[in-house]
Scaffold this motif. Structure first.
Motif, PDB file in Angstrom:
ATOM      1  N   ASP A  43       0.833  -1.193   0.171  1.00  0.00           N
ATOM      2  CA  ASP A  43       0.007  -0.008  -0.015  1.00  0.00           C
ATOM      3  C   ASP A  43       0.684   1.147   0.057  1.00  0.00           C
ATOM      4  O   ASP A  43       0.657   2.315  -0.718  1.00  0.00           O
ATOM      5  CB  ASP A  43      -0.916  -0.074   1.286  1.00  0.00           C
ATOM      6  CG  ASP A  43      -1.962  -0.946   1.018  1.00  0.00           C
ATOM      7  OD1 ASP A  43      -2.405  -1.221  -0.027  1.00  0.00           O
ATOM      8  OD2 ASP A  43      -2.582  -1.378   2.307  1.00  0.00           O
ATOM      9  N   GLU A  95     -17.352  -0.517  -4.834  1.00  0.00           N
ATOM     10  CA  GLU A  95     -17.430  -1.225  -3.583  1.00  0.00           C
ATOM     11  C   GLU A  95     -18.618  -1.249  -2.795  1.00  0.00           C
ATOM     12  O   GLU A  95     -18.882  -2.473  -2.250  1.00  0.00           O
ATOM     13  CB  GLU A  95     -16.100  -0.747  -2.941  1.00  0.00           C
ATOM     14  CG  GLU A  95     -14.846  -0.796  -3.629  1.00  0.00           C
ATOM     15  CD  GLU A  95     -14.206  -2.101  -3.618  1.00  0.00           C
ATOM     16  OE1 GLU A  95     -14.621  -2.645  -2.770  1.00  0.00           O
ATOM     17  OE2 GLU A  95     -13.736  -2.607  -4.833  1.00  0.00           O
ATOM     18  N   TYR A 161      -5.352  -9.985  -3.310  1.00  0.00           N
ATOM     19  CA  TYR A 161      -5.629 -10.520  -1.750  1.00  0.00           C
ATOM     20  C   TYR A 161      -7.111 -10.047  -1.579  1.00  0.00           C
ATOM     21  O   TYR A 161      -7.807 -10.824  -0.948  1.00  0.00           O
ATOM     22  CB  TYR A 161      -4.590  -9.876  -0.876  1.00  0.00           C
ATOM     23  CG  TYR A 161      -5.122 -10.052   0.648  1.00  0.00           C
ATOM     24  CD1 TYR A 161      -4.887 -11.103   1.241  1.00  0.00           C
ATOM     25  CD2 TYR A 161      -5.777  -9.001   1.136  1.00  0.00           C
ATOM     26  CE1 TYR A 161      -5.466 -11.265   2.675  1.00  0.00           C
ATOM     27  CE2 TYR A 161      -6.314  -9.238   2.563  1.00  0.00           C
ATOM     28  CZ  TYR A 161      -5.911 -10.283   3.135  1.00  0.00           C
ATOM     29  OH  TYR A 161      -6.287 -10.297   4.648  1.00  0.00           O
ATOM     30  N   ARG A 162      -7.434  -8.759  -1.966  1.00  0.00           N
ATOM     31  CA  ARG A 162      -8.695  -8.402  -1.588  1.00  0.00           C
ATOM     32  C   ARG A 162      -9.817  -8.997  -2.528  1.00  0.00           C
ATOM     33  O   ARG A 162     -10.766  -9.534  -1.695  1.00  0.00           O
ATOM     34  CB  ARG A 162      -8.814  -6.798  -2.153  1.00  0.00           C
ATOM     35  CG  ARG A 162     -10.287  -6.366  -1.905  1.00  0.00           C
ATOM     36  CD  ARG A 162     -10.262  -4.757  -1.964  1.00  0.00           C
ATOM     37  NE  ARG A 162     -11.622  -4.206  -1.911  1.00  0.00           N
ATOM     38  CZ  ARG A 162     -12.147  -4.078  -0.725  1.00  0.00           C
ATOM     39  NH1 ARG A 162     -11.515  -4.316   0.200  1.00  0.00           N
ATOM     40  NH2 ARG A 162     -13.367  -3.488  -0.501  1.00  0.00           N
ATOM     41  N   GLU A 165     -10.287 -12.413  -0.885  1.00  0.00           N
ATOM     42  CA  GLU A 165     -10.748 -12.334   0.409  1.00  0.00           C
ATOM     43  C   GLU A 165     -12.430 -11.984   0.302  1.00  0.00           C
ATOM     44  O   GLU A 165     -13.150 -12.811   1.054  1.00  0.00           O
ATOM     45  CB  GLU A 165     -10.440 -11.036   1.225  1.00  0.00           C
ATOM     46  CG  GLU A 165     -10.778 -11.095   2.653  1.00  0.00           C
ATOM     47  CD  GLU A 165     -10.140  -9.990   3.429  1.00  0.00           C
ATOM     48  OE1 GLU A 165      -9.636 -10.192   4.666  1.00  0.00           O
ATOM     49  OE2 GLU A 165      -9.858  -8.861   2.753  1.00  0.00           O
ATOM     50  N   VAL A 214      -8.509   2.116  -3.164  1.00  0.00           N
ATOM     51  CA  VAL A 214      -7.995   0.431  -2.842  1.00  0.00           C
ATOM     52  C   VAL A 214      -7.021   0.608  -1.433  1.00  0.00           C
ATOM     53  O   VAL A 214      -7.112  -0.091  -0.545  1.00  0.00           O
ATOM     54  CB  VAL A 214      -7.296  -0.240  -3.810  1.00  0.00           C
ATOM     55  CG1 VAL A 214      -6.612  -1.548  -3.458  1.00  0.00           C
ATOM     56  CG2 VAL A 214      -8.305  -0.584  -5.207  1.00  0.00           C
ATOM     57  N   GLU A 217      -9.018   1.700   1.679  1.00  0.00           N
ATOM     58  CA  GLU A 217      -9.668   0.636   2.353  1.00  0.00           C
ATOM     59  C   GLU A 217      -8.969  -0.484   2.842  1.00  0.00           C
ATOM     60  O   GLU A 217      -9.378  -1.208   3.909  1.00  0.00           O
ATOM     61  CB  GLU A 217     -10.515   0.071   0.963  1.00  0.00           C
ATOM     62  CG  GLU A 217     -11.769   0.834   0.620  1.00  0.00           C
ATOM     63  CD  GLU A 217     -12.741   0.185  -0.460  1.00  0.00           C
ATOM     64  OE1 GLU A 217     -13.676   0.517  -0.385  1.00  0.00           O
ATOM     65  OE2 GLU A 217     -12.237  -0.889  -1.117  1.00  0.00           O
ATOM     66  N   GLU A 218      -7.791  -0.662   2.537  1.00  0.00           N
ATOM     67  CA  GLU A 218      -6.822  -1.834   3.115  1.00  0.00           C
ATOM     68  C   GLU A 218      -6.341  -1.372   4.511  1.00  0.00           C
ATOM     69  O   GLU A 218      -6.329  -2.103   5.164  1.00  0.00           O
ATOM     70  CB  GLU A 218      -5.978  -2.358   2.100  1.00  0.00           C
ATOM     71  CG  GLU A 218      -6.450  -3.112   0.956  1.00  0.00           C
ATOM     72  CD  GLU A 218      -7.300  -4.603   1.422  1.00  0.00           C
ATOM     73  OE1 GLU A 218      -6.765  -5.201   2.448  1.00  0.00           O
ATOM     74  OE2 GLU A 218      -8.198  -4.803   0.889  1.00  0.00           O
ATOM     75  N   SER A 221      -9.008  -0.983   6.906  1.00  0.00           N
ATOM     76  CA  SER A 221      -9.853  -2.085   7.262  1.00  0.00           C
ATOM     77  C   SER A 221     -10.047  -2.504   8.731  1.00  0.00           C
ATOM     78  O   SER A 221      -9.134  -2.776   9.310  1.00  0.00           O
ATOM     79  CB  SER A 221      -9.810  -3.283   6.351  1.00  0.00           C
ATOM     80  OG  SER A 221     -10.448  -4.278   6.483  1.00  0.00           O
TER      81      SER A 221
END
Length: 245
Positions: A43, A95, A161-162, A165, A214, A217-218, A221
């Motif tokens: 990130d 999203e 990864y997102r 998940e 993105v 959000e990560e 989270s």
């Protein structure tokens, strides 16, 4: 470098990026290193590229918008990050759409609605990846291409990864192949059509907005921890590389 060499370099770059989603699960370090460290590092690289790599290009591009565009050119010149904001809002809307929300009666949404949202989510990321493939063709500096490809490869690991998940079964079976194909399709379109500099600038802004969303959000989270030291380390590394170049 001549045009043929640049096309070959851009094609090699796109093929490499297209393989990230296919090979992501085979990366041993992803399983050995705690997620919060490598995700936050990725990130940090991604957000650094937006602010140090993309935004300067967007500012230069919008400043060069031709007056023939009229009022639209004036708007973008005075608000160069408008495409970034639009990209962020669009991807945020996507999203929100795919979230498994609960209706007023407390019952969950139907299976059919959930499947529709999964495919909308995949379609939005496919468009996102096609833009990246499209933009690589426009780059005429090997160093710029290398920085872009490395930054996007790291960012793709976060996206992978997102998606795993949220949509593991569909993503493993067909989703990652859709994203892989989307990058290649974007490259083909960029290599076979004449691209307006105005469109390239707008797409860069749109892409930047998607990356920022993105990353935020990560990092914020509630479902998995993040690592501020790993994030800062990535930012420092990217800044050092950018300054040295």
């Amino acid at each position: 470098m001549n045009g043929i060499t640049l096309i070959g370099l851009s094609l090699a770059s796109v093929v490499f990026l297209s393989l990230v989603h296919v090979l992501a699960d085979m990366l041993r370090w992803k399983h050995q290193l705690p997620q919060k460290y490598w995700l936050s590092f990725a990130d940090g690289i991604s957000i650094s590229y937006v602010f140090l790599g993309l935004l300067p290009k967007i500012i230069d591009g919008t400043a060069a918008f031709p007056d023939s565009l009229g009022y639209a050119a004036d708007i973008v010149k005075h608000s160069p990050f408008l495409p970034l904001m639009i990209g962020l809002v669009v991807f945020y809307g996507m999203e929100r759409l795919v979230e498994k929300s609960v209706d007023a009666s407390g019952s969950h949404i139907t299976h059919e609605t959930t499947r529709l949202r999964v495919w909308i989510h995949l379609a939005s990321y496919a468009f996102y990846k096609a833009i990246i493939g499209y933009l690589i063709v426009q780059m005429n500096n090997p160093v710029s291409i290398a920085i872009f490809v490395i930054s996007m490869a790291v960012h793709f690991l976060v996206v992978d990864y997102r998606m795993m998940e949220i949509h593991k079964e569909v993503y493993q079976r067909i989703g990652r192949w859709i994203l892989t194909l989307a990058i290649l399709v974007g490259w083909v379109v960029g290599a076979t059509t004449v691209i307006s500099p105005v469109l390239v600038t707008l797409l860069l802004g749109f892409l930047a907005g998607g990356i920022v969303l993105v990353v935020l959000e990560e990092e914020f989270s509630r479902e998995h921890p993040s690592s501020f030291p790993a994030f800062v380390t990535a930012v420092a590394v990217y800044m050092a590389v950018q300054i040295s170049i």
